[in-house]
Design a protein around this motif. Structure first.
Motif, PDB file in Angstrom:
ATOM      1  N   MET A   1      61.439  26.266  80.003  1.00 50.38           N
ATOM      2  CA  MET A   1      62.825  26.738  80.123  1.00 50.38           C
ATOM      3  C   MET A   1      63.702  25.603  80.662  1.00 50.38           C
ATOM      4  O   MET A   1      63.296  24.883  81.568  1.00 50.38           O
ATOM      5  N   SER A   2      64.923  25.433  80.071  1.00 46.16           N
ATOM      6  CA  SER A   2      65.824  24.374  80.505  1.00 46.16           C
ATOM      7  C   SER A   2      67.254  24.907  80.516  1.00 46.16           C
ATOM      8  O   SER A   2      67.512  26.057  80.154  1.00 46.16           O
ATOM      9  N   PHE A   3      68.181  24.016  80.925  1.00 50.38           N
ATOM     10  CA  PHE A   3      69.597  24.412  81.006  1.00 50.38           C
ATOM     11  C   PHE A   3      70.431  23.742  79.913  1.00 50.38           C
ATOM     12  O   PHE A   3      71.643  23.608  80.052  1.00 50.38           O
ATOM     13  N   GLU A   4      69.794  23.319  78.831  1.00 50.15           N
ATOM     14  CA  GLU A   4      70.503  22.579  77.782  1.00 50.15           C
ATOM     15  C   GLU A   4      71.503  23.447  77.030  1.00 50.15           C
ATOM     16  O   GLU A   4      72.418  22.923  76.385  1.00 50.15           O
ATOM     17  N   PHE A   5      71.344  24.754  77.070  1.00 50.98           N
ATOM     18  CA  PHE A   5      72.237  25.635  76.310  1.00 50.98           C
ATOM     19  C   PHE A   5      73.294  26.278  77.210  1.00 50.98           C
ATOM     20  O   PHE A   5      73.772  27.384  76.929  1.00 50.98           O
ATOM     21  N   TRP A   6      73.723  25.596  78.257  1.00 48.84           N
ATOM     22  CA  TRP A   6      74.700  26.139  79.203  1.00 48.84           C
ATOM     23  C   TRP A   6      75.997  26.572  78.529  1.00 48.84           C
ATOM     24  O   TRP A   6      76.653  27.532  78.958  1.00 48.84           O
ATOM     25  N   PHE A   7      76.380  25.848  77.463  1.00 43.75           N
ATOM     26  CA  PHE A   7      77.644  26.125  76.774  1.00 43.75           C
ATOM     27  C   PHE A   7      77.642  27.486  76.080  1.00 43.75           C
ATOM     28  O   PHE A   7      78.703  27.993  75.672  1.00 43.75           O
ATOM     29  N   MET A   8      76.460  28.102  75.934  1.00 44.19           N
ATOM     30  CA  MET A   8      76.401  29.408  75.294  1.00 44.19           C
ATOM     31  C   MET A   8      76.932  30.511  76.194  1.00 44.19           C
ATOM     32  O   MET A   8      77.196  31.620  75.714  1.00 44.19           O
ATOM     33  N   PHE A   9      77.130  30.235  77.482  1.00 46.48           N
ATOM     34  CA  PHE A   9      77.674  31.261  78.378  1.00 46.48           C
ATOM     35  C   PHE A   9      79.109  31.648  77.982  1.00 46.48           C
ATOM     36  O   PHE A   9      79.368  32.827  77.704  1.00 46.48           O
ATOM     37  N   PRO A  10      80.060  30.695  77.901  1.00 45.96           N
ATOM     38  CA  PRO A  10      81.402  31.093  77.468  1.00 45.96           C
ATOM     39  C   PRO A  10      81.438  31.560  76.014  1.00 45.96           C
ATOM     40  O   PRO A  10      82.214  32.465  75.659  1.00 45.96           O
ATOM     41  N   VAL A  11      80.600  30.941  75.165  1.00 43.24           N
ATOM     42  CA  VAL A  11      80.546  31.376  73.766  1.00 43.24           C
ATOM     43  C   VAL A  11      80.103  32.836  73.683  1.00 43.24           C
ATOM     44  O   VAL A  11      80.647  33.629  72.909  1.00 43.24           O
ATOM     45  N   SER A  12      79.131  33.207  74.503  1.00 45.99           N
ATOM     46  CA  SER A  12      78.607  34.575  74.491  1.00 45.99           C
ATOM     47  C   SER A  12      79.638  35.588  74.968  1.00 45.99           C
ATOM     48  O   SER A  12      79.692  36.710  74.454  1.00 45.99           O
ATOM     49  N   ILE A  13      80.458  35.199  75.943  1.00 53.76           N
ATOM     50  CA  ILE A  13      81.528  36.100  76.387  1.00 53.76           C
ATOM     51  C   ILE A  13      82.469  36.403  75.230  1.00 53.76           C
ATOM     52  O   ILE A  13      82.830  37.556  74.974  1.00 53.76           O
ATOM     53  N   GLY A  14      82.856  35.354  74.499  1.00 55.61           N
ATOM     54  CA  GLY A  14      83.755  35.538  73.365  1.00 55.61           C
ATOM     55  C   GLY A  14      83.138  36.366  72.265  1.00 55.61           C
ATOM     56  O   GLY A  14      83.780  37.283  71.712  1.00 55.61           O
ATOM     57  N   ILE A  15      81.877  36.096  71.930  1.00 54.78           N
ATOM     58  CA  ILE A  15      81.204  36.840  70.865  1.00 54.78           C
ATOM     59  C   ILE A  15      81.073  38.319  71.234  1.00 54.78           C
ATOM     60  O   ILE A  15      81.366  39.206  70.418  1.00 54.78           O
ATOM     61  N   ALA A  16      80.632  38.598  72.448  1.00 54.62           N
ATOM     62  CA  ALA A  16      80.445  39.986  72.863  1.00 54.62           C
ATOM     63  C   ALA A  16      81.766  40.742  72.908  1.00 54.62           C
ATOM     64  O   ALA A  16      81.828  41.926  72.564  1.00 54.62           O
ATOM     65  N   THR A  17      82.823  40.069  73.315  1.00 54.37           N
ATOM     66  CA  THR A  17      84.142  40.708  73.350  1.00 54.37           C
ATOM     67  C   THR A  17      84.567  41.141  71.963  1.00 54.37           C
ATOM     68  O   THR A  17      84.986  42.293  71.736  1.00 54.37           O
TER      69      THR A  17
END
Length: 287
Positions: A1-17
């Motif tokens: 497990m790593s933190f390379e996909f950190w940018f998916m946090f804001p992307v996920s907020i937008g997608i879920a909205t």
């Protein structure tokens, strides 16, 4: 497990909205993003998209429960068909060629786009709701009456139940296989074929998708845990950012959905899915 996909946090907020505002399954967005932008295999992308979707729809489901808009009796009748179909779709997904999954997903996205581009406008939906409401007041005694959290009573009689269950089963099969299909199919059928008020149709669809997604996602998660290749680490590296994002977006989406034009949103998503589906098919043909 790593933190390379950190940018998916804001992307996920937008997608879920957007997903919760439109009633579209979140994995419909996530799977293409994982495949096209992150270069993941279809198996990992589809399974991770479904796992993420479970949390997003569960968050949105809580919002609809508070609004008291879910027809649980209708939802239960649909789940009898969708749960076995979702399990079958998950089994098929792990046994077909990855390129075939990409083709099915690409064609599914284009088909979804066409349904959005032909979707009825707000005036048509209002007329449908008015006709359903009038039938509940002047026709035979309605089978179902819901009182919303705002005190409004919605009465209606569900028709074409067999058609609704069959269509939901087909949608759940594709959801288990390529992560999308159930929510989109439910939205149209519950309103226009089963004669369920639009707000109840969306809320009940979210309930059915959420439960069915749990079943399908569990199947994919078992595959990740027991699989020979190291896919579990990639999945965990993604969901530590996507899950918090969709939980937040799942609360924003229902509020946003009541403030923007559903017709404009669906037309915009139709154009977007045409482009994404074309890219998916192009990747297979040119690859």
């Amino acid at each position: 497990m790593s933190f390379e996909f950190w940018f998916m946090f804001p992307v996920s907020i937008g997608i879920a909205t957007v997903a919760m505002a439109s009633g579209v399954e979140g994995a419909t967005f996530f799977a293409p993003v994982f495949i096209l932008a992150l270069g993941l295999s279809p198996e990992i992308a589809i399974g991770t998209g479904l796992i993420t979707e479970v949390f997003g729809f569960s968050s949105g489901l809580a919002a609809y429960v508070r609004k008291k808009l879910i027809d649980f009796r209708l939802g239960g009748a649909l789940l009898v068909a969708t749960i076995p179909a979702a399990i079958l779709g998950t089994w098929v997904s792990g046994r077909v060629d990855p390129d075939i999954l990409k083709v099915v997903l690409g064609m599914g996205l284009i088909g979804l786009a066409m349904s959005f581009l032909r979707s009825p406008g707000a005036a048509t939906v209002e007329r449908e709701d008015a006709a359903i409401s009038a039938a509940g007041k002047t026709g035979p005694r309605p089978q179902t009456c819901l009182t919303t959290a705002e005190g409004e009573t919605l009465c209606y009689t569900v028709v074409n139940r067999t058609e609704g269950r069959m269509a939901a089963a087909i949608g759940a099969l594709f959801m288990g296989m390529v992560s999308t299909g159930l929510g989109e199919m439910n939205g149209y059928l519950l309103l226009q074929r089963c004669r369920v008020p639009s707000r109840v149709a969306v809320a009940t669809s979210v309930f059915v998708v959420a439960v069915s997604a749990v079943v399908a996602a569990s199947g994919h998660m078992i595959t990740f845990v027991t699989g020979a290749h190291d896919s579990l680490g990639t999945v965990l590296s993604l969901i530590i950012f996507t899950v918090p994002g969709v939980v937040i977006g799942g609360q924003i989406g229902p509020a946003l959905g009541s403030r923007i034009s559903q017709h404009v949103l669906e037309k915009s998503l139709g154009i977007l899915f045409v482009l994404i589906g074309g890219l998916m098919l192009g990747q297979v043909l040119l690859g």
